[in-house]
Design a protein around this motif. Structure first.
Motif, PDB file in Angstrom:
ATOM      1  N   PHE A 185       0.965  -1.275  -0.038  1.00 55.64           N
ATOM      2  CA  PHE A 185      -0.130   0.053   0.030  1.00 55.64           C
ATOM      3  C   PHE A 185       0.723   1.201   0.039  1.00 55.64           C
ATOM      4  O   PHE A 185       0.490   1.987  -0.754  1.00 55.64           O
ATOM      5  CB  PHE A 185      -0.957  -0.062   1.221  1.00 55.64           C
ATOM      6  N   ILE A 186       1.848   1.287   0.669  1.00 54.68           N
ATOM      7  CA  ILE A 186       2.845   2.525   0.784  1.00 54.68           C
ATOM      8  C   ILE A 186       3.469   2.668  -0.659  1.00 54.68           C
ATOM      9  O   ILE A 186       3.417   3.702  -1.260  1.00 54.68           O
ATOM     10  CB  ILE A 186       4.166   2.096   1.812  1.00 54.68           C
ATOM     11  N   LYS A 187       3.906   1.469  -1.297  1.00 58.76           N
ATOM     12  CA  LYS A 187       4.395   1.650  -2.545  1.00 58.76           C
ATOM     13  C   LYS A 187       3.342   2.003  -3.616  1.00 58.76           C
ATOM     14  O   LYS A 187       3.567   3.083  -4.385  1.00 58.76           O
ATOM     15  CB  LYS A 187       5.088   0.274  -2.926  1.00 58.76           C
TER      16      LYS A 187
ATOM     17  N   GLU B 154       3.506   5.621  -5.715  1.00 58.17           N
ATOM     18  CA  GLU B 154       3.229   5.483  -7.212  1.00 58.17           C
ATOM     19  C   GLU B 154       2.110   6.495  -7.824  1.00 58.17           C
ATOM     20  O   GLU B 154       2.085   6.952  -8.708  1.00 58.17           O
ATOM     21  CB  GLU B 154       3.217   4.426  -7.692  1.00 58.17           C
ATOM     22  N   HIS B 155       1.082   6.310  -7.076  1.00 55.41           N
ATOM     23  CA  HIS B 155      -0.233   7.026  -7.649  1.00 55.41           C
ATOM     24  C   HIS B 155      -0.200   8.472  -7.374  1.00 55.41           C
ATOM     25  O   HIS B 155      -0.339   9.261  -8.173  1.00 55.41           O
ATOM     26  CB  HIS B 155      -1.228   6.502  -6.937  1.00 55.41           C
ATOM     27  N   PHE B 156       0.840   8.949  -6.271  1.00 54.83           N
ATOM     28  CA  PHE B 156       1.180  10.508  -5.965  1.00 54.83           C
ATOM     29  C   PHE B 156       2.071  10.922  -7.170  1.00 54.83           C
ATOM     30  O   PHE B 156       1.763  11.858  -7.761  1.00 54.83           O
ATOM     31  CB  PHE B 156       1.723  10.554  -4.792  1.00 54.83           C
ATOM     32  N   GLN B 157       3.013  10.112  -7.657  1.00 59.93           N
ATOM     33  CA  GLN B 157       4.143  10.416  -8.562  1.00 59.93           C
ATOM     34  C   GLN B 157       3.338  10.604  -9.942  1.00 59.93           C
ATOM     35  O   GLN B 157       3.927  10.979 -10.959  1.00 59.93           O
ATOM     36  CB  GLN B 157       5.287   9.599  -8.439  1.00 59.93           C
TER      37      GLN B 157
ATOM     38  N   MET C 205      -3.808   5.110   1.156  1.00 58.52           N
ATOM     39  CA  MET C 205      -2.652   3.991   1.017  1.00 58.52           C
ATOM     40  C   MET C 205      -1.317   4.355   1.664  1.00 58.52           C
ATOM     41  O   MET C 205      -0.867   3.501   2.345  1.00 58.52           O
ATOM     42  CB  MET C 205      -2.429   3.503  -0.522  1.00 58.52           C
ATOM     43  N   LEU C 206      -0.843   5.506   1.418  1.00 60.14           N
ATOM     44  CA  LEU C 206       0.248   5.998   1.661  1.00 60.14           C
ATOM     45  C   LEU C 206       0.514   5.903   3.381  1.00 60.14           C
ATOM     46  O   LEU C 206       1.029   5.382   4.190  1.00 60.14           O
ATOM     47  CB  LEU C 206       0.868   7.137   1.226  1.00 60.14           C
ATOM     48  N   GLY C 207      -0.756   6.796   3.749  1.00 62.89           N
ATOM     49  CA  GLY C 207      -0.766   7.050   5.414  1.00 62.89           C
ATOM     50  C   GLY C 207      -1.114   5.957   6.006  1.00 62.89           C
ATOM     51  O   GLY C 207      -0.447   5.721   7.084  1.00 62.89           O
ATOM     52  N   ALA C 208      -2.062   5.436   5.725  1.00 59.65           N
ATOM     53  CA  ALA C 208      -2.563   4.106   6.574  1.00 59.65           C
ATOM     54  C   ALA C 208      -1.906   3.185   6.549  1.00 59.65           C
ATOM     55  O   ALA C 208      -1.585   2.435   7.505  1.00 59.65           O
ATOM     56  CB  ALA C 208      -4.050   3.744   6.327  1.00 59.65           C
ATOM     57  N   GLY C 209      -1.109   2.680   5.355  1.00 59.81           N
ATOM     58  CA  GLY C 209      -0.281   1.878   5.134  1.00 59.81           C
ATOM     59  C   GLY C 209       0.995   1.928   6.164  1.00 59.81           C
ATOM     60  O   GLY C 209       1.734   1.018   6.415  1.00 59.81           O
TER      61      GLY C 209
END
Length: 119
Positions: free
Chosen positions: A16-18, A22-25, A53-57
């Motif tokens: 989820f972090i990855k 990637e989705h932000f970039q 995904m990034l924060g909760a992950g």
């Protein structure tokens, strides 16, 4: 928590972090899919989903409110899976690829349900 539980939670979170990064970039492919599915305000929806995904992950990986973060991730997987992997609309190899991704997300959903059920 056991060492194996910590490692498992961290490994689950890593995907989820990855994906969030990637989705932000490079949000455009995801925004296109959201537009195609007629999601209102697709750019905002993708930003919110990427942030979840990034924060909760990240929070789940380090053990901060893992049940809440697992629930947030599981909830975000529902529209992501249905919109992002509509294998029922595809044929041939593309159908097979989308079906694999769809069922991979179902497995992730199951793992997140397990994480959220732990004390």
């Amino acid at each position: 928590m056991s060492v194996t539980g910590f490692i498992g939670r961290a490994l689950l979170s890593s995907l989820f972090i990855k994906q969030g990064i990637e989705h932000f970039q490079d949000p455009e492919p995801i925004v296109r899919a959201a537009r195609g599915a007629e999601v209102p305000q697709p750019e905002l929806a993708v930003q919110i989903n990427s942030g979840v995904m990034l924060g909760a992950g990240a929070l789940m990986a380090v053990g901060i409110l893992p049940r809440v973060m697992g629930t947030a991730l599981a909830t975000s997987l529902i529209p992501t899976t249905v919109i992002g992997h509509p294998f029922w609309d595809k044929q041939g190899k593309e159908r097979q690829q989308q079906q694999v991704q769809f069922f991979k997300n179902l497995a992730l959903f199951g793992a997140l349900l397990y994480v959220t059920s732990q004390d």
